[in-house]
Design an enzyme around this catalytic site. Structure first.
Site, PDB file in Angstrom:
ATOM      1  N   GLU A  74       0.828  -1.298  -0.933  1.00  0.00           N
ATOM      2  CA  GLU A  74      -0.519  -0.171   0.244  1.00  0.00           C
ATOM      3  C   GLU A  74       0.628   1.806  -0.112  1.00  0.00           C
ATOM      4  O   GLU A  74       0.190   2.374   0.480  1.00  0.00           O
ATOM      5  CB  GLU A  74      -0.964  -0.140   0.720  1.00  0.00           C
ATOM      6  N   HIS A  92      -2.888   2.253   8.492  1.00  0.00           N
ATOM      7  CA  HIS A  92      -4.327   1.997   7.469  1.00  0.00           C
ATOM      8  C   HIS A  92      -4.130   0.292   8.297  1.00  0.00           C
ATOM      9  O   HIS A  92      -3.103  -0.579   8.246  1.00  0.00           O
ATOM     10  CB  HIS A  92      -4.119   2.267   5.996  1.00  0.00           C
ATOM     11  N   HIS A  94      -6.882  -2.898   9.124  1.00  0.00           N
ATOM     12  CA  HIS A  94      -8.437  -3.491   8.739  1.00  0.00           C
ATOM     13  C   HIS A  94      -9.289  -3.757  10.285  1.00  0.00           C
ATOM     14  O   HIS A  94      -9.525  -5.165  10.272  1.00  0.00           O
ATOM     15  CB  HIS A  94      -8.098  -4.973   7.953  1.00  0.00           C
ATOM     16  N   HIS A 154     -12.472  -2.908   2.960  1.00  0.00           N
ATOM     17  CA  HIS A 154     -11.343  -2.432   2.955  1.00  0.00           C
ATOM     18  C   HIS A 154     -10.321  -2.402   4.618  1.00  0.00           C
ATOM     19  O   HIS A 154     -10.561  -3.583   5.024  1.00  0.00           O
ATOM     20  CB  HIS A 154     -10.518  -2.077   2.061  1.00  0.00           C
TER      21      HIS A 154
HETATM   22 ZN   LIG Z   1      -5.267  -2.892   3.658  1.00  0.00          ZN
END
Ligand SMILES: [Zn+2]
Length: 215
Positions: A74, A92, A94, A154
């Site tokens: 990412e 970031h 999840h 996501h």
């Molecule tokens: Zn991700």
């Protein structure tokens, strides 16, 4: 070692993200910017097992400057965010409730006044395959004038002036999503009005000053 302090911080906050259950397995990635360089978590390594020297350093154009491992897949999203905002850190994850909202809704409405700390309503960026320029562009757009965005089906992403503020924004985003989801299970959540949110801003700008008692 380039950005030694920043790479140590990535390990600290990576472990915290794993300990808090914000990521599972090798999911989730963090980065810190310093000038033209960005220290980022590596691809394919659990955040709970990070070591400073395993965190690569890239430049803002995405070229590997130092490190044996490949940067997170990412990384294009992180770099796009740095280019578009004044942020110095990106987180970031999840996280569960963030992903629930990102999978079912077009935005997270402000049902609690602390949503203002993220910029108010949190947008859900349009779905795109992970690691692609399309996802990076969608996230960049969703973050306009915000400190947080959700990524459809996501997870979530937050930014900050340092890693601690980006990480706290991730915790707040997850808490707000959990409150919304749990509230939805009880009834229809009331969304705060523009007027109510403006009153919160005024209150924060002019906090009460308590007079000292003179004995
Ligand atoms: Zn991700």
């Amino acid at each position: 070692m380039l950005l030694a302090e920043q790479r140590r911080l990535l390990c600290d906050y990576g472990r915290r993200a794993a300990a808090l259950g914000l990521v599972v397995g090798t999911a989730g990635n963090l980065s810190v910017r310093s000038g033209d360089l960005v220290a980022v978590t590596p691809s394919g390594v659990s955040l709970e097992r990070l070591e400073p020297e395993s965190c690569p350093v890239v430049d803002v154009d995405g070229r590997l400057v130092e490190g044996d491992l490949q940067p997170s897949s990412e990384t294009p999203m992180h770099l796009a965010v740095y280019t578009a905002t004044g942020a110095s850190a990106v987180v970031h994850t999840h996280s569960t409730f963030g992903t629930v909202v990102a999978t079912t809704m077009a935005e997270l409405p402000p049902v609690h006044y602390t949503a203002l700390l993220l910029g108010g309503t949190v947008r859900v960026a349009e779905y795109a395959t992970y690691g692609t320029p399309e996802l990076a562009a969608a996230v960049r757009a969703a973050l306009k004038d915000r400190r947080a965005a959700l990524l459809a089906n996501h997870g979530g992403v937050t930014i900050g002036h340092d890693l601690d503020s980006a990480f706290e924004a991730t915790r707040l985003l997850e808490w707000l999503c959990e409150v919304y989801v749990r509230a939805k299970g009880v009834g229809e959540p009331r969304v705060l009005t523009e007027e109510q949110l403006a009153a919160v801003v005024q209150r924060a700008l002019h906090p009460p000053v308590f007079p000292r008692r003179e004995d």
